[in-house]
Design a protein around this motif. Structure first.
Motif, PDB file in Angstrom:
ATOM      1  N   VAL A 131     -10.771 -25.151  -5.764  1.00 24.87           N
ATOM      2  CA  VAL A 131     -11.740 -24.085  -6.039  1.00 24.87           C
ATOM      3  C   VAL A 131     -11.622 -22.985  -4.991  1.00 24.87           C
ATOM      4  O   VAL A 131     -11.641 -21.786  -5.311  1.00 24.87           O
ATOM      5  N   LEU A 174     -22.962 -17.321  -6.617  1.00 25.04           N
ATOM      6  CA  LEU A 174     -22.331 -18.313  -7.486  1.00 25.04           C
ATOM      7  C   LEU A 174     -22.374 -19.643  -6.754  1.00 25.04           C
ATOM      8  O   LEU A 174     -21.721 -19.822  -5.725  1.00 25.04           O
ATOM      9  N   ILE A 227     -21.605 -23.566  -6.840  1.00 25.97           N
ATOM     10  CA  ILE A 227     -20.674 -24.435  -7.574  1.00 25.97           C
ATOM     11  C   ILE A 227     -20.810 -25.884  -7.130  1.00 25.97           C
ATOM     12  O   ILE A 227     -20.810 -26.197  -5.937  1.00 25.97           O
ATOM     13  N   CYS A 242     -18.783 -29.538  -7.588  1.00 26.09           N
ATOM     14  CA  CYS A 242     -17.496 -30.105  -7.981  1.00 26.09           C
ATOM     15  C   CYS A 242     -17.730 -31.524  -8.499  1.00 26.09           C
ATOM     16  O   CYS A 242     -18.193 -32.383  -7.750  1.00 26.09           O
ATOM     17  N   ALA A 292     -22.933 -23.223 -11.513  1.00 23.93           N
ATOM     18  CA  ALA A 292     -21.699 -23.618 -12.190  1.00 23.93           C
ATOM     19  C   ALA A 292     -21.223 -24.978 -11.702  1.00 23.93           C
ATOM     20  O   ALA A 292     -21.635 -25.467 -10.642  1.00 23.93           O
ATOM     21  N   THR A 333     -17.392 -27.301 -11.578  1.00 26.67           N
ATOM     22  CA  THR A 333     -15.986 -27.486 -11.905  1.00 26.67           C
ATOM     23  C   THR A 333     -15.794 -28.947 -12.276  1.00 26.67           C
ATOM     24  O   THR A 333     -16.362 -29.840 -11.639  1.00 26.67           O
ATOM     25  N   LEU A 381     -11.923 -19.292 -13.396  1.00 32.57           N
ATOM     26  CA  LEU A 381     -12.815 -18.953 -12.279  1.00 32.57           C
ATOM     27  C   LEU A 381     -12.314 -17.706 -11.570  1.00 32.57           C
ATOM     28  O   LEU A 381     -13.103 -16.790 -11.255  1.00 32.57           O
TER      29      LEU A 381
END
Length: 299
Positions: free
Chosen positions: A170, A223, A225, A227, A263, A265, A294
């Protein structure tokens, strides 16, 4: 302000299939070396514990020495059927289970009472029958105990490796979009605490819960994120709908839709229905095998 792509059911189905295929290929091709490494490291301690099991079972063993061995605490917990977690052993025995255990006889007595009650009768039949073990029984019990713990350590190792590799990928994707990594702050309480526009950081608190990676988009929004790796469709509910979506709800509550983009991943095996539900409730999704999505979004 643009948002990430919201995938159709057909797109989620196709991507989930590709992700599953990649997961299967990697798992099938995974070398056995790490399991053997754990096995060889654990076996001497398992041998010592199993050979001294009769003394452990009646409270006559030198538990401080046993627990002080490499893997001592872990092997100790794996004498039970099924193996007991440190948290469960602490709950059942009423004392904390940590490396300090070996220096506290009262705590050892409390945990040992619990372990004695839960000893595996199949691996250690001589205990229930109140006799001396046969040499073959010792050998079988040592191998079984070692294999149980080594397998669990491989699972833990896989999860850690998957997470670290995912976070690295990422970050690489963000750098490819021109973002610069900065030192993570302890807490992002206000939007002004977040990285500057065009920058990102590693794990930190975003409002009331933690994010794996935080980036500041060009429009000023954060943002956040998570994982997530999953090895089954059932497990995907926990990883996405419970953990990631639960955090997304808190981020949106703390900052609002106009200031944060939650978000996740994804790597591994996921239920399409679970993914669709998470997306409908405000969690944006990116796949590790195609992080160009992304990169394109944040540019």
């Amino acid at each position: 302000m643009k948002n990430p792509t919201e995938w159709t059911h057909a797109q989620l189905t196709a991507d989930a299939k590709d992700s599953r295929g990649i997961f299967r290929k990697e798992r099938i091709e995974e070398p056995v070396d790490k399991y053997l490494e754990f096995y060889d490291s654990i076996e001497p301690t398992a041998q010592t514990f199993v050979e001294g099991l009769s003394d452990i079972n009646v409270g006559n063993a030198d538990m401080a020495t046993l627990l002080g061995m490499d893997w001592g605490l872990e092997v100790y917990r794996y004498l039970t059927a099924p193996p007991i977690s440190a948290d469960d052993l602490a709950t059942l025995s009423g004392v904390p289970v940590s490396s300090a255990l070996k220096n506290n006889p009262d705590r050892i007595d409390a945990t040992n009472t619990t372990v004695q009650l839960l000893m595996d009768p199949r691996r250690f039949p001589w205990l229930a029958e109140k006799r001396k073990p046969k040499k073959a029984e010792i050998e079988v019990a040592v191998k079984a105990t070692t294999a149980l713990l080594a397998a669990q350590k491989v699972q833990t190792y896989r999860r850690g490796l998957a997470r670290s590799s995912q976070e690295a990928d990422v970050k690489t994707a963000l750098r490819a979009a021109g973002f610069k990594e900065t030192k993570a702050k302890k807490d992002i309480v206000l939007l002004t605490d977040a990285p500057a526009i065009g920058e990102f950081s590693g794990e930190c608190m975003v409002g009331s819960t933690r994010a794996d990676i935080v980036a500041r988009l060009k429009d000023g929004r954060v943002l956040a994120i998570e994982c997530k790796t999953s090895n089954s469709s059932v497990n995907s509910y926990k990883r996405v709908n419970h953990e990631a979506l639960g955090k997304a709800a808190k981020w949106l509550e703390d900052f609002g839709k106009k200031q944060v983009v939650p978000a996740a991943t994804l790597q591994g095996v996921f239920s399409v229905d679970n993914l669709g539900n998470a997306q409908e409730r405000g969690l944006y999704l990116f796949w590790q095998f195609r992080l160009t999505d992304l990169t394109s979004y944040v540019k």
